[in-house]
Design a protein around this motif. Structure first.
Motif, PDB file in Angstrom:
ATOM      1  N   GLU A   1       0.831  -1.204   0.000  1.00  0.00           N
ATOM      2  CA  GLU A   1       0.000   0.000   0.000  1.00  0.00           C
ATOM      3  C   GLU A   1       0.861   1.247   0.000  1.00  0.00           C
ATOM      4  O   GLU A   1       0.472   2.291  -0.517  1.00  0.00           O
ATOM      5  N   LEU A   2       2.020   1.126   0.617  1.00  0.00           N
ATOM      6  CA  LEU A   2       2.900   2.288   0.740  1.00  0.00           C
ATOM      7  C   LEU A   2       3.572   2.629  -0.589  1.00  0.00           C
ATOM      8  O   LEU A   2       3.714   3.805  -0.949  1.00  0.00           O
ATOM      9  N   LEU A   3       3.996   1.607  -1.284  1.00  0.00           N
ATOM     10  CA  LEU A   3       4.771   1.802  -2.508  1.00  0.00           C
ATOM     11  C   LEU A   3       4.151   2.749  -3.545  1.00  0.00           C
ATOM     12  O   LEU A   3       4.865   3.579  -4.114  1.00  0.00           O
ATOM     13  N   PRO A   4       2.862   2.650  -3.795  1.00  0.00           N
ATOM     14  CA  PRO A   4       2.290   3.580  -4.776  1.00  0.00           C
ATOM     15  C   PRO A   4       2.508   5.048  -4.390  1.00  0.00           C
ATOM     16  O   PRO A   4       2.578   5.916  -5.250  1.00  0.00           O
ATOM     17  N   HIS A   5       2.604   5.313  -3.101  1.00  0.00           N
ATOM     18  CA  HIS A   5       2.827   6.687  -2.653  1.00  0.00           C
ATOM     19  C   HIS A   5       4.317   7.010  -2.598  1.00  0.00           C
ATOM     20  O   HIS A   5       4.724   8.151  -2.749  1.00  0.00           O
ATOM     21  N   LEU A   6       5.094   5.978  -2.337  1.00  0.00           N
ATOM     22  CA  LEU A   6       6.533   6.198  -2.193  1.00  0.00           C
ATOM     23  C   LEU A   6       7.240   6.308  -3.540  1.00  0.00           C
ATOM     24  O   LEU A   6       8.168   7.099  -3.711  1.00  0.00           O
ATOM     25  N   ARG A   7       6.795   5.528  -4.481  1.00  0.00           N
ATOM     26  CA  ARG A   7       7.448   5.512  -5.792  1.00  0.00           C
ATOM     27  C   ARG A   7       7.610   6.903  -6.409  1.00  0.00           C
ATOM     28  O   ARG A   7       8.713   7.252  -6.851  1.00  0.00           O
ATOM     29  N   PRO A   8       6.544   7.696  -6.441  1.00  0.00           N
ATOM     30  CA  PRO A   8       6.698   9.044  -7.026  1.00  0.00           C
ATOM     31  C   PRO A   8       7.751   9.881  -6.302  1.00  0.00           C
ATOM     32  O   PRO A   8       8.450  10.676  -6.923  1.00  0.00           O
ATOM     33  N   VAL A   9       7.838   9.678  -4.995  1.00  0.00           N
ATOM     34  CA  VAL A   9       8.823  10.430  -4.216  1.00  0.00           C
ATOM     35  C   VAL A   9      10.234  10.021  -4.622  1.00  0.00           C
ATOM     36  O   VAL A   9      11.112  10.858  -4.829  1.00  0.00           O
TER      37      VAL A   9
ATOM     38  N   LEU B   1      11.068   8.594  -7.418  1.00  0.00           N
ATOM     39  CA  LEU B   1      11.267   9.005  -8.806  1.00  0.00           C
ATOM     40  C   LEU B   1      11.715  10.464  -8.877  1.00  0.00           C
ATOM     41  O   LEU B   1      12.676  10.811  -9.553  1.00  0.00           O
ATOM     42  N   ALA B   2      10.997  11.279  -8.137  1.00  0.00           N
ATOM     43  CA  ALA B   2      11.307  12.708  -8.144  1.00  0.00           C
ATOM     44  C   ALA B   2      12.712  12.973  -7.614  1.00  0.00           C
ATOM     45  O   ALA B   2      13.375  13.924  -8.026  1.00  0.00           O
ATOM     46  N   ALA B   3      13.151  12.113  -6.707  1.00  0.00           N
ATOM     47  CA  ALA B   3      14.478  12.304  -6.112  1.00  0.00           C
ATOM     48  C   ALA B   3      15.557  11.619  -6.937  1.00  0.00           C
ATOM     49  O   ALA B   3      16.730  11.616  -6.573  1.00  0.00           O
ATOM     50  N   GLY B   4      15.153  10.995  -8.040  1.00  0.00           N
ATOM     51  CA  GLY B   4      16.120  10.303  -8.883  1.00  0.00           C
ATOM     52  C   GLY B   4      16.648   9.028  -8.243  1.00  0.00           C
ATOM     53  O   GLY B   4      17.743   8.565  -8.536  1.00  0.00           O
ATOM     54  N   LEU B   5      15.860   8.475  -7.341  1.00  0.00           N
ATOM     55  CA  LEU B   5      16.328   7.295  -6.612  1.00  0.00           C
ATOM     56  C   LEU B   5      15.661   5.993  -7.066  1.00  0.00           C
ATOM     57  O   LEU B   5      16.022   4.924  -6.603  1.00  0.00           O
ATOM     58  N   TRP B   6      14.701   6.110  -7.939  1.00  0.00           N
ATOM     59  CA  TRP B   6      13.987   4.895  -8.329  1.00  0.00           C
ATOM     60  C   TRP B   6      14.757   4.105  -9.366  1.00  0.00           C
ATOM     61  O   TRP B   6      15.280   4.652 -10.330  1.00  0.00           O
TER      62      TRP B   6
END
Length: 500
Positions: free
Chosen positions: A342-350, A352-357
């Motif tokens: 459940e957390l991942l869908p919210h964490l992924r964009p973060v 991504l934005a930080a260039g960490l994905w």
RNA sequence: GGCCCCAUAGUCCAGUGGUUAGGACGCGGGCCUUUCAAGCCUGAGGCACGGGUUCAAUUCCCGUUGGGGCUACCA
């Protein structure tokens, strides 16, 4: 009770206020609990201030919070013809009348009354300011006029029951014959809300307490229109720490829903926190304060809403107190315990934005990635922490916190030599694990005479750039041998550049 | 000013005609530990004031004070 229909009707004139979010939440919860219908309406009739950008912000905010609407968004501006028609109907039945007094004239009458010791003067009838024959003369000349509602003054107090504030009885003499239609023929808010709620067949009007005082006028309007009066439930207001009404202009970003999303708050946490502002799920000694959305829907009730305003405590000048501490604590709880799926869908964009994905996080590195998240989130507060405090776990490019370097590396100069030595020993371990790293480190501490604590903290900072985090040895497992060794070898350089 | 609403710790909420007035956040202390915005334990802190009603008021009533809202040809 599937006939329950509630609505949220913000005016899109800026940001999405947290108070509005709570109003929306309560209306939504009520509808969901009763299997009813939740309507979203945008009161965009203030052409000066309404903007598309603001509409988008509200829509995004609602979606982010997970407050889905069944009907709408309805644009109030599109219902204007209906509002005008309703005014005509009131005019026809005599419930309203044309008034030719100018704003200056009625204002002057009010001032004069005040000066004469009648501070509660009201506009109480067609001829209370300008004589009827004079008005007729103006009408003949085609002078502009407004349409005023004729408040019934001889039928006793206006009564209604508020589901939160209880029975209300207002003396109609406290009410002006308020204006329905402006000189230019456009409807005013008081008329429009009633018409729109009627159009949508709203059964429960749930809104801020700032509308309580205007409710008698609306009740009168419903009655004059021959329409059923909906149920009203007014909510206590959410005030700023100083006690004043919260506004973004005065109190900054903590007032805006968008801020919470941008600062790494989980919508479920926001909903949970906001639900507890003015309402309590207490039942049979319930002391829990963390509730899922389903639990909130199940437990919500208007009866348990309290009547006193709540205060939001935060300090826009203190980074730690950017919003109410309890809101932060609840969010931390969610960040730490929400199932990863459940957390991942919210964490992924973060990330991504930080260039960490990395796509491997979903593939080859999936298990490692998830285990690492579980490890580091143990003391995180927001989603953003994954991208800063957690950066060294997910990437080789991460900053060294100057304070951590000072405290854990520079204070013990011998670390410049010992950390690379530790790197060699770690590199040479036959089996790499938290335990073996610990053994190696303690052995080195003993041999060198440097305290194990100093070495451990030096290791933490050299490997993560931080002074705090998970246990230093488990942390090494998460970061991986190769990286740990490389970072330990790089420690002297970090120390040199920081010390210089 | 007028009308309306509200009043339990710093904050958010429980609660009762007789309670050691409860929980959460925050704050203090301790423990643990290599660290802490982690965990565990623990402490401080409250019924705004004054009158009534009552055998008994934090609880019911009135007033005072304090806070808030409304009071537009804004929404």
């Amino acid at each position: 009770m599937s006939s329950s229909r509630t609505r949220f009707a913000p005016s899109p004139t800026g940001y999405f206020h947290v108070g509005g979010a709570r109003t929306a939440l309560f209306s939504w919860l009520y509808a969901r609990q009763h299997g009813g219908t939740f309507v979203l309406r945008l009161e965009d009739t203030d052409r000066e201030r309404s903007t598309q950008a603001s509409i988008d912000i509200i829509l995004e905010g609602m979606s982010w919070l997970g407050l889905d609407w069944d009907e709408g968004p309805i644009y109030q501006s599109q219902n204007l013809p209906d509002h005008v028609a309703k005014a005509a109907q009131l005019l026809a039945t005599g419930a309203a009348y044309r008034c030719y007094a100018t704003p200056a004239e009625s204002g002057a009458a009010r001032e004069a009354a005040k000066a004469a010791g009648n501070p509660s003067w009201k506009y109480t009838g067609p001829d209370c300011v300008i004589a009827l024959d004079e008005q007729a003369r103006r009408a003949a000349q085609g002078a502009p006029s407004v349409v005023r509602f004729r408040v019934p003054r001889s039928t006793g107090p206006v009564q209604f029951r508020d589901l939160v504030y209880g029975d209300q009885a207002i003396d109609p003499n406290e009410l002006d014959d308020f204006v329905l239609l402006r000189t230019d023929g456009s409807p005013l808010y008081m008329l429009s809300v009633v018409c729109d709620d009627l159009l949508s067949q709203i059964s429960h009007v749930i809104r801020g307490q700032d509308h309580l005082s205007n409710t008698p006028k609306q009740v009168l309007l419903y009655q004059a229109l021959g329409a059923p009066v909906p149920q009203f439930a007014h909510l206590p207001l959410i005030m700023a720490a100083g006690g004043e009404k919260m506004s973004k202009r005065k109190h900054g970003d903590a007032v805006s829903v968008t801020t919470y999303r941008d600062r790494g708050v989980l919508p479920a946490a926001m909903v949970n926190f906001i639900a507890l502002l003015g309402w309590s799920p207490a039942s049979e000694g319930e002391t829990r304060e963390i509730f899922t959305r389903a639990e909130l829907i199940e437990r919500f009730n208007l009866e348990r809403i309290n009547r006193s305003n709540a205060k939001f405590t935060f300090d826009q000048h203190d980074a730690r107190k950017w919003t109410d501490p309890k809101a932060q604590a609840i969010n931390a709880e969610y960040v730490r315990t929400t199932p990863l799926d459940e957390l991942l869908p919210h964490l992924r964009p973060v990330l991504l934005a930080a260039g960490l994905w990395q796509d491997e996080f979903d593939g080859a590195q999936r298990d490692w990635f998830r285990a690492t998240l579980e490890l580091i989130r143990e003391r995180f507060w927001t989603l953003l922490d994954f991208a800063d405090q957690g950066r060294a776990y997910l990437s080789d490019e991460f900053p060294y916190d100057p304070k951590a370097v000072q405290k854990n590396l520079l204070k013990e100069p011998r670390l410049a030599a010992l950390l690379p030595q530790l790197a060699d020993r770690v590199a040479g371990l036959t089996a790499y694990s938290a335990d073996t790293v610990e053994e190696a480190l303690r052995a080195l501490a003993e041999e060198s005479g440097v305290g194990a604590g100093a070495l451990i903290n030096g290791l933490r900072t050299a490997v993560t750039g931080q002074a705090v985090g998970p246990g230093a040895f488990v942390l090494c497992e998460a970061v991986g041998r190769e990286r740990v060794v490389a970072r330990l070898r790089g420690a002297p350089a970090v120390m040199a550049s920081a010390g210089a």
